[in-house]
Enzyme design. Sequence first.
Site, mmCIF file in Angstrom:
data_model
loop_
_atom_site.group_PDB
_atom_site.id
_atom_site.type_symbol
_atom_site.label_atom_id
_atom_site.label_comp_id
_atom_site.label_asym_id
_atom_site.label_seq_id
_atom_site.Cartn_x
_atom_site.Cartn_y
_atom_site.Cartn_z
ATOM 1 N N LYS A 126 0.859 -1.193 0.000
ATOM 2 C CA LYS A 126 0.000 0.000 0.000
ATOM 3 C C LYS A 126 0.883 1.226 0.000
ATOM 4 O O LYS A 126 2.010 1.166 0.465
ATOM 5 C CB LYS A 126 -0.885 0.007 1.262
ATOM 6 N N ASP A 166 -7.038 4.390 -4.461
ATOM 7 C CA ASP A 166 -7.702 4.247 -3.149
ATOM 8 C C ASP A 166 -8.299 5.642 -2.891
ATOM 9 O O ASP A 166 -8.545 6.386 -3.855
ATOM 10 C CB ASP A 166 -6.681 3.834 -2.073
HETATM 11 P P1 NDP Z 1 -12.912 7.881 -2.796
HETATM 12 O O1 NDP Z 1 -11.839 8.878 -2.597
HETATM 13 O O2 NDP Z 1 -13.464 7.665 -4.160
HETATM 14 O O3 NDP Z 1 -14.145 8.200 -1.844
HETATM 15 C C1 NDP Z 1 -13.989 8.246 -0.471
HETATM 16 C C2 NDP Z 1 -15.312 8.667 0.148
HETATM 17 O O4 NDP Z 1 -15.223 8.543 1.553
HETATM 18 C C3 NDP Z 1 -15.647 10.106 -0.130
HETATM 19 O O5 NDP Z 1 -17.026 10.274 -0.129
HETATM 20 C C4 NDP Z 1 -15.021 10.829 1.051
HETATM 21 O O6 NDP Z 1 -15.585 12.098 1.329
HETATM 22 C C5 NDP Z 1 -15.299 9.846 2.177
HETATM 23 N N1 NDP Z 1 -14.234 9.965 3.177
HETATM 24 C C6 NDP Z 1 -12.914 9.739 3.001
HETATM 25 N N2 NDP Z 1 -12.232 9.974 4.116
HETATM 26 C C7 NDP Z 1 -13.127 10.375 5.014
HETATM 27 C C8 NDP Z 1 -13.039 10.762 6.355
HETATM 28 N N3 NDP Z 1 -11.868 10.798 7.005
HETATM 29 N N4 NDP Z 1 -14.195 11.074 6.993
HETATM 30 C C9 NDP Z 1 -15.387 11.034 6.335
HETATM 31 N N5 NDP Z 1 -15.534 10.690 5.068
HETATM 32 C C10 NDP Z 1 -14.419 10.350 4.404
HETATM 33 O O7 NDP Z 1 -12.332 6.528 -2.196
HETATM 34 P P2 NDP Z 1 -12.856 5.025 -2.443
HETATM 35 O O8 NDP Z 1 -14.317 4.993 -2.637
HETATM 36 O O9 NDP Z 1 -11.965 4.428 -3.442
HETATM 37 O O10 NDP Z 1 -12.484 4.357 -1.038
HETATM 38 C C11 NDP Z 1 -13.418 4.244 0.042
HETATM 39 C C12 NDP Z 1 -12.962 3.162 0.988
HETATM 40 O O11 NDP Z 1 -12.903 1.913 0.276
HETATM 41 C C13 NDP Z 1 -11.567 3.336 1.592
HETATM 42 O O12 NDP Z 1 -11.562 2.778 2.875
HETATM 43 C C14 NDP Z 1 -10.685 2.495 0.672
HETATM 44 O O13 NDP Z 1 -9.504 2.093 1.325
HETATM 45 C C15 NDP Z 1 -11.616 1.324 0.408
HETATM 46 N N6 NDP Z 1 -11.357 0.512 -0.760
HETATM 47 C C16 NDP Z 1 -11.253 1.069 -2.027
HETATM 48 C C17 NDP Z 1 -11.057 0.258 -3.125
HETATM 49 C C18 NDP Z 1 -11.013 0.796 -4.500
HETATM 50 O O14 NDP Z 1 -10.907 -0.004 -5.441
HETATM 51 N N7 NDP Z 1 -11.119 2.093 -4.716
HETATM 52 C C19 NDP Z 1 -10.896 -1.193 -2.983
HETATM 53 C C20 NDP Z 1 -11.092 -1.691 -1.645
HETATM 54 C C21 NDP Z 1 -11.294 -0.846 -0.595
HETATM 55 P P3 NDP Z 1 -14.799 13.404 0.886
HETATM 56 O O15 NDP Z 1 -14.821 13.415 -0.619
HETATM 57 O O16 NDP Z 1 -15.550 14.530 1.497
HETATM 58 O O17 NDP Z 1 -13.410 13.288 1.428
HETATM 59 O O1 2IT Z 2 -7.909 -1.481 -0.731
HETATM 60 C C1 2IT Z 2 -7.843 -1.973 -1.880
HETATM 61 O O2 2IT Z 2 -7.978 -3.176 -2.076
HETATM 62 C C2 2IT Z 2 -7.647 -1.057 -3.012
HETATM 63 N N1 2IT Z 2 -7.579 0.135 -2.801
HETATM 64 C C3 2IT Z 2 -7.508 -1.614 -4.396
HETATM 65 C C4 2IT Z 2 -6.115 -2.108 -4.634
HETATM 66 C C5 2IT Z 2 -5.790 -2.513 -6.056
HETATM 67 O O3 2IT Z 2 -4.620 -2.857 -6.284
HETATM 68 O O4 2IT Z 2 -6.667 -2.520 -6.928
#
Ligand code: NDP
Ligand code: 2IT
Length: 444
Positions: A126, A166
């Site tokens: 990561k 992420d």
């Molecule tokens: P994005 O940046 O696309 O979206 C994140 C969302 O969560 C936004 O709405 C953001 O609001 C909100 N958010 C982030 N940090 C905070 C915080 N500290 N407090 C409140 N709201 C928060 O990220 P993803 O959708 O990609 O990721 C969301 C979660 O999923 C994370 O935990 C990530 O690690 C996990 N994840 C992502 C994957 C992927 O493929 N993208 C895969 C597996 C897990 P704002 O815009 O206002 O900051």
């Molecule tokens: O938390 C996760 O699994 C991710 N942000 C996606 C990682 C990836 O390599 O697609």
Amino acid sequence: MSYVDEVYELVVQKNPAQPEFHQAVKEVLESLRVVIGKNEKVYRRDALLERMVTPERIVMFRVPWVDDKGQVQVNNGFRVQFNSAIGPYKGGLRFHPSVNLGIIKFLGFEQVFKNSLTSLAIGGGKGGADFDPKGKSDREVMAFCQSFMTELQRHIGPDTDVPAGDIGVGAREIGFMYGQYKKIRNAYEGVLTGKGLSYGGSLARTQATGYGLLYLTEELMKCNGIPVKDQIVAVSGAGNVAIYAIEKAQQLGMKPVTCSDSSGWIYDPDGIDLKVLKDVKEVKRARLTEYAKKRKKAEYHEGKGVWGVKCDVALPCATQNELDLADAKKLVKNGCKVVCEGANMPTTMDATAFLQKSGVLFVCGKAANAGGVATSALEMSQNSERLSWTFEEVDGKLKQIMVNIYHNIDDAAKKYGKKGDYVAGANIAGFLKVAEAMQAQGIV
Ligand code: NDP
Ligand code: 2IT
């Protein structure tokens, strides 16, 4: 003292001020007691757990860039290459002001077990930076991404370490980083995933984490005799994971009624209007107040609150520790039956314990959100053979992987006397494959 307790104490002592990393390790070690206990002498002699909780390599670097006013800015960059026993390091990059070494280590540690559960050949890593893309111009984001990649490029490669997105890293950031990698290395190769479709990206990667979450949730509900159709769903977040979780939930006939960002949250009793949400978040990069302006019946509230809404299924899709014990109590009181984590470690440990004790079906992120990284691995396969698969082919493979993950964690839980404890099942099943590969490869 048991080997598991000894290792946990060591982690706390050797990694001060990294509470999220301690939390992630504790959750895994608690689950592993039943496995380690059966073979404690050998595991202890081989320091298997000490090796498991210590990253193979950590890179920390300076990221200087120039903002639109001509002012030089400096951020901290990180890449934690945690474990390569079963494949090249694989895992996302997070750009968020809260990023520090402890956060990246917790995410890298979880990624090792998650990637193992996908059944694909990917190790865990990561990275990220304490950079905040919010409010920055496209040029500023590009300047940051180029500087970040100027250093990161020497540590990664398609057979070494393959980062992806992420929080705060989506298609725009991946594009800028890919361009800089290609320029410096003079190589057109699958070093990042989540790429745009015109330059090596995979169909269905954008949707994969959210869709995968729902494929697993659907299988979980089906196998436990809970109907899927018409169930009310509370979702947190409004980013990549949340948006495509809402989309697939709607396709399955469920009714998602909430979403949130770091400023506030939406309750839309008629169900979230995805077209409006995508326009606000994916196109305009605006706040959720804009959503409320377009939907008469939708309520906007400042702060956090989605877990107080009556729902059958809760899907935390924002960030770590966003669902605490008080939230868990509200969910149970309101009759919530299922919690599946789209985010990484969104539920605190006491909240998890309460939900499980209350009979809520609970699946942790390393199983429930593994569809994103699994589809990243499918993108790597397509890049290696220089071919692109259809949406249906990738989506079909994703669904199969998620259904398999559910059955693997369910079986592992049953085998170790923890029927219905999908956290234990995920940690045990993820651990066993990595441990076997580490043992086979000697002390490296
Ligand atoms: P994005 O940046 O696309 O979206 C994140 C969302 O969560 C936004 O709405 C953001 O609001 C909100 N958010 C982030 N940090 C905070 C915080 N500290 N407090 C409140 N709201 C928060 O990220 P993803 O959708 O990609 O990721 C969301 C979660 O999923 C994370 O935990 C990530 O690690 C996990 N994840 C992502 C994957 C992927 O493929 N993208 C895969 C597996 C897990 P704002 O815009 O206002 O900051
Ligand atoms: O938390 C996760 O699994 C991710 N942000 C996606 C990682 C990836 O390599 O697609």
